[in-house]
Design a protein around this motif. Structure first.
Motif, PDB file in Angstrom:
ATOM      1  N   ALA A 158       0.594  -1.645   0.227  1.00 22.37           N
ATOM      2  CA  ALA A 158       0.136  -0.318   0.173  1.00 22.37           C
ATOM      3  C   ALA A 158       0.727   1.443  -0.382  1.00 22.37           C
ATOM      4  CB  ALA A 158      -1.004  -0.111   1.036  1.00 22.37           C
ATOM      5  N   ASP A 161       2.121   0.903  -3.876  1.00 16.31           N
ATOM      6  CA  ASP A 161       1.469   2.335  -4.667  1.00 16.31           C
ATOM      7  C   ASP A 161       0.934   3.924  -4.313  1.00 16.31           C
ATOM      8  OD1 ASP A 161       1.002  -0.533  -5.442  1.00 16.31           O
ATOM      9  OD2 ASP A 161      -0.985  -1.192  -4.071  1.00 16.31           O
ATOM     10  N   ARG A 250      -4.961   0.366   2.306  1.00 16.34           N
ATOM     11  CA  ARG A 250      -4.715   1.911   1.289  1.00 16.34           C
ATOM     12  C   ARG A 250      -3.711   2.781   1.899  1.00 16.34           C
ATOM     13  NH1 ARG A 250      -7.079   6.100  -0.730  1.00 16.34           N
ATOM     14  NH2 ARG A 250      -6.584   6.454  -3.075  1.00 16.34           N
TER      15      ARG A 250
END
Length: 373
Positions: A158, A161, A250
């Motif tokens: 995460a 990303d 996330r």
């Protein structure tokens, strides 16, 4: 002044097993003029009618960051540290500019609400941003994620990303095209960090200074050609990322934007690799990492997997990534020496800063291991 401000000595937040509270009483010697701050905020912000209170985010090593409350409404106030500052460092104007605009295209950027350039209020410029509830990963998987399968690896991916998503942002789309000068960015960065080292080199032992000088020589001799410009955070790492409680997949927020600019985005990937713990690296070698104790236990992806994950979402050539990682390591050397110099000069009462100089030589040796002779 109405309300409450909690002050007191704080334990070091750099060791495993010590308190991991998000906020704490204000550290001794880091109080501001709370009455002046309260009056200024009540005058310039809406919806600040409740009782005033202050706590401090104790984990940071440089900028002073406080959680200010007006009843149930919570805000974040950030100002530079006390004492002599390196040119271009701790730039609250820059951080406010970025965070007042970037949130339009990158929802992980907390929204800045107010900037104060009047240093008479709290002794320096400062800015105010929204407060976001969540959890920062420091030296262990957060308790709220302890029952989540493969939480460490999911946290790691995460983080990667979120960095790739930042680099995909068009600076012009959020009115940040003029934030920096991408042309010649790496050369200016190297020159600027060398100037910062020169300003604090006198506080390093001669052997360490010679080691850093060799790192500098190799860094300057191998500056790569930049491939693409974008928004560069310039201090991107796991503990500058916040997650929702219990959700590792996330990143919710990214913090510490005072060095953000536009330039070669691979600088951020190099910085991330520099801070990244990796069990595949021999801890006794010159390539060993200096990380927060306990981070190896997170079971993050390896550095090779970090590069692979980033590459999967990018068209950039990563064959020179070792230079960017060495550059990130060299910058960390300089930052640690700056923090140590502030302690020696009596500009901070934070005992952790007195230990920062111990890591300069090991990190310099690691940078050398990544660079051609």
């Amino acid at each position: 002044m109405t309300g409450s401000v909690v002050s007191g000595e704080q334990p070091s937040a750099s060791n495993v097993g010590e308190p991991r509270t998000e906020v704490a009483p204000v550290r001794t010697g880091e109080d501001l003029d709370w009455a002046a701050l309260e009056a200024y905020l009540r005058m310039h912000l809406d919806d600040v009618d409740g009782e005033f209170s202050v706590l401090q985010f104790p984990r940071g090593s440089a900028n002073l960051t406080y959680r200010v409350g007006f009843g149930d409404r919570l805000l974040v106030v950030r100002r530079p540290p006390f004492g002599q500052l390196a040119r271009g460092a701790h730039d609250m104007t820059r951080e406010y500019r970025v965070l007042s605009r970037l949130h339009r295209e990158y929802d992980r950027a907390p929204r800045a609400l107010l900037h104060c350039a009047d240093e008479s209020v709290v002794g320096a410029e400062f800015f105010v941003s929204e407060y976001r509830d969540g959890v920062v990963v420091w030296d262990s998987v957060p308790e709220s994620m302890s029952g989540v399968d493969d939480a460490g690896r999911r946290i790691g991916y995460a983080v990667i990303d979120a960095l790739a998503d930042l680099h995909a942002v068009d600076p012009a789309a959020c009115d940040l095209a003029g934030l920096g000068r991408p042309e010649g960015y790496l050369e200016r960065q190297v020159h600027g960090w060398l100037a910062r080292w020169d300003a604090v080199a006198e506080y390093a032992p001669a052997e360490t200074a010679a080691l850093v000088a060799e790192v500098t020589r190799r860094i300057r001799a191998a500056i790569p050609a930049s491939q693409r410009a974008g928004i560069v955070h310039n201090d991107y790492k796991v503990d500058n990322c916040q997650f929702p409680h219990g959700h590792p997949d996330r990143v919710k927020s990214v913090f510490d934007w005072d060095m953000a600019t536009t330039g070669d985005v691979l600088v951020d990937l190099g910085t991330l690799l520099n801070y990244w713990p990796d069990r595949t690296v021999d801890p006794e070698s010159d390539a060993a990492f200096i990380v927060v104790p306990g981070m190896h236990g997170l079971d993050l992806p390896s550095r090779a997997e970090v590069v692979e994950r980033y590459a999967a979402g990018s068209d950039l050539d990563l064959s020179n990534i070792d230079w960017y990682e060495a550059f990130g390591c060299w910058k960390t050397v300089v930052i640690l020496q700056q923090l140590y110099a502030r302690f020696v000069r009596g500009e901070t009462t934070d005992a952790r800063m007195g230990q920062r100089g111990e890591f300069v030589a090991p990190l310099a040796r690691r940078a050398l291991s990544l660079l051609p002779a």
